[in-house]
Design a protein around this motif. Structure first.
Motif, short mmCIF file in Angstrom:
data_model
loop_
_atom_site.label_atom_id
_atom_site.label_comp_id
_atom_site.label_asym_id
_atom_site.label_seq_id
_atom_site.Cartn_x
_atom_site.Cartn_y
_atom_site.Cartn_z
N LEU A 84 11.19 24.92 -23.86
CA LEU A 84 12.15 24.31 -24.78
C LEU A 84 13.59 24.55 -24.31
CD1 LEU A 84 10.51 25.18 -28.23
CD2 LEU A 84 10.40 23.01 -26.96
N GLY A 85 13.87 25.73 -23.79
CA GLY A 85 15.20 26.02 -23.27
C GLY A 85 15.58 25.17 -22.08
N SER A 86 14.58 24.69 -21.33
CA SER A 86 14.85 23.88 -20.13
C SER A 86 15.45 22.52 -20.47
CB SER A 86 13.57 23.69 -19.31
OG SER A 86 12.69 22.79 -19.94
N PHE A 87 15.40 22.13 -21.73
CA PHE A 87 16.00 20.86 -22.16
C PHE A 87 17.52 20.98 -22.29
CE2 PHE A 87 11.65 20.01 -23.17
CZ PHE A 87 11.52 18.63 -23.10
N ARG A 88 18.04 22.20 -22.25
CA ARG A 88 19.48 22.43 -22.47
C ARG A 88 20.35 21.59 -21.54
NH1 ARG A 88 20.41 28.42 -22.39
NH2 ARG A 88 19.34 28.19 -24.36
N ASN A 89 19.91 21.36 -20.32
CA ASN A 89 20.67 20.56 -19.36
C ASN A 89 19.96 19.26 -19.00
OD1 ASN A 89 22.86 22.43 -19.06
ND2 ASN A 89 21.44 23.74 -17.93
N HIS A 90 19.07 18.83 -19.88
CA HIS A 90 18.25 17.63 -19.64
C HIS A 90 18.80 16.48 -20.47
CE1 HIS A 90 14.64 15.29 -18.79
NE2 HIS A 90 14.52 15.06 -20.08
N GLY A 91 19.08 15.38 -19.82
CA GLY A 91 19.57 14.20 -20.51
C GLY A 91 18.44 13.28 -20.90
N ALA A 92 18.24 13.11 -22.22
CA ALA A 92 17.22 12.18 -22.72
C ALA A 92 17.52 11.90 -24.19
CB ALA A 92 15.82 12.77 -22.58
N PHE A 93 17.10 10.74 -24.65
CA PHE A 93 17.27 10.41 -26.06
C PHE A 93 16.36 11.28 -26.92
CE2 PHE A 93 18.68 6.20 -24.29
CZ PHE A 93 20.00 6.32 -24.69
N HIS A 94 16.70 11.37 -28.19
CA HIS A 94 15.98 12.22 -29.13
C HIS A 94 14.48 11.92 -29.14
CE1 HIS A 94 19.97 13.09 -30.32
NE2 HIS A 94 20.06 12.33 -31.39
N GLU A 95 14.16 10.63 -29.17
CA GLU A 95 12.76 10.23 -29.23
C GLU A 95 12.00 10.71 -28.00
OE1 GLU A 95 15.29 7.09 -31.37
OE2 GLU A 95 15.46 8.26 -29.52
N ASP A 96 12.62 10.56 -26.83
CA ASP A 96 11.97 10.95 -25.59
C ASP A 96 11.73 12.46 -25.56
OD1 ASP A 96 10.91 10.75 -23.00
OD2 ASP A 96 12.89 10.87 -22.06
N CYS A 97 12.73 13.24 -25.92
CA CYS A 97 12.57 14.71 -25.93
C CYS A 97 11.43 15.13 -26.85
CB CYS A 97 13.86 15.39 -26.39
SG CYS A 97 15.22 15.32 -25.21
N THR A 98 11.44 14.62 -28.07
CA THR A 98 10.45 15.04 -29.07
C THR A 98 9.04 14.70 -28.62
OG1 THR A 98 12.13 14.67 -30.80
CG2 THR A 98 9.83 14.88 -31.50
#
Length: 155
Positions: A84-98
């Motif tokens: 989950l912490g690896s998303f801190r510098n990941h660019g993606a829309f909310h839907e994609d992340c979830t």
């Protein structure tokens, strides 16, 4: 009680582990479920989840609630925290992340059931909530309400 060999293959728990540079590089780990003959719900709450807007690079914040009914496997919680912490510098829309988080967990765990609620804080004045689940909620298992109220602002 578990045999120490059960956990011998874990690479992050009990060791120094750096935050992965991206969700793709993150290693999610699992352990055998010692109560696999029982249906029960496991809940993870991540109230300070962060990712980046893929267009502006600005931070996006969410309160994530992950519920699952395990089968043979449990997710090892330190590996989940690092993922989950690896998303801190990941660019993606909310839907994609979830949905990406849900799909990685389903692939790893093959749970009897899983759902995720992504309660995203407003950007541009619009909150976006994203929900995903693998199927109908299992009968006979207490699955509490996620308890995150809809965003109301000053209304």
């Amino acid at each position: 009680m578990s045999d120490q060999n059960t956990y011998a293959g874990l690479t992050q728990l009990g060791q120094k582990a750096d935050l992965p540079a991206s969700p793709e590089q993150a290693v999610l780990e699992r352990v055998p479920n010692p109560q696999a003959d029982v249906d029960y719900c496991v809940r993870f709450t991540a109230p300070e989840f962060t990712s980046l807007c893929p267009m502006t690079g600005q931070p996006d914040f969410a309160h994530l609630m992950i519920d699952y009914v395990p089968d043979r496997w449990l997710v090892e919680s330190k590996s989940l925290k690092l993922f989950l912490g690896s998303f801190r510098n990941h660019g993606a829309f909310h839907e994609d992340c979830t949905v990406m988080i849900a799909r990685r967990l389903v692939e790893l765990l093959e749970p009897r059931w899983l759902r995720i609620g992504g309660y995203w804080y407003p950007r541009g004045g619009i909150p976006i909530d994203v929900f995903y689940q693998t199927g109908a909620q299992p009968e006979g298992v207490w699955i509490p309400d996620q308890g995150v109220p809809p965003y109301r602002g000053r209304g």
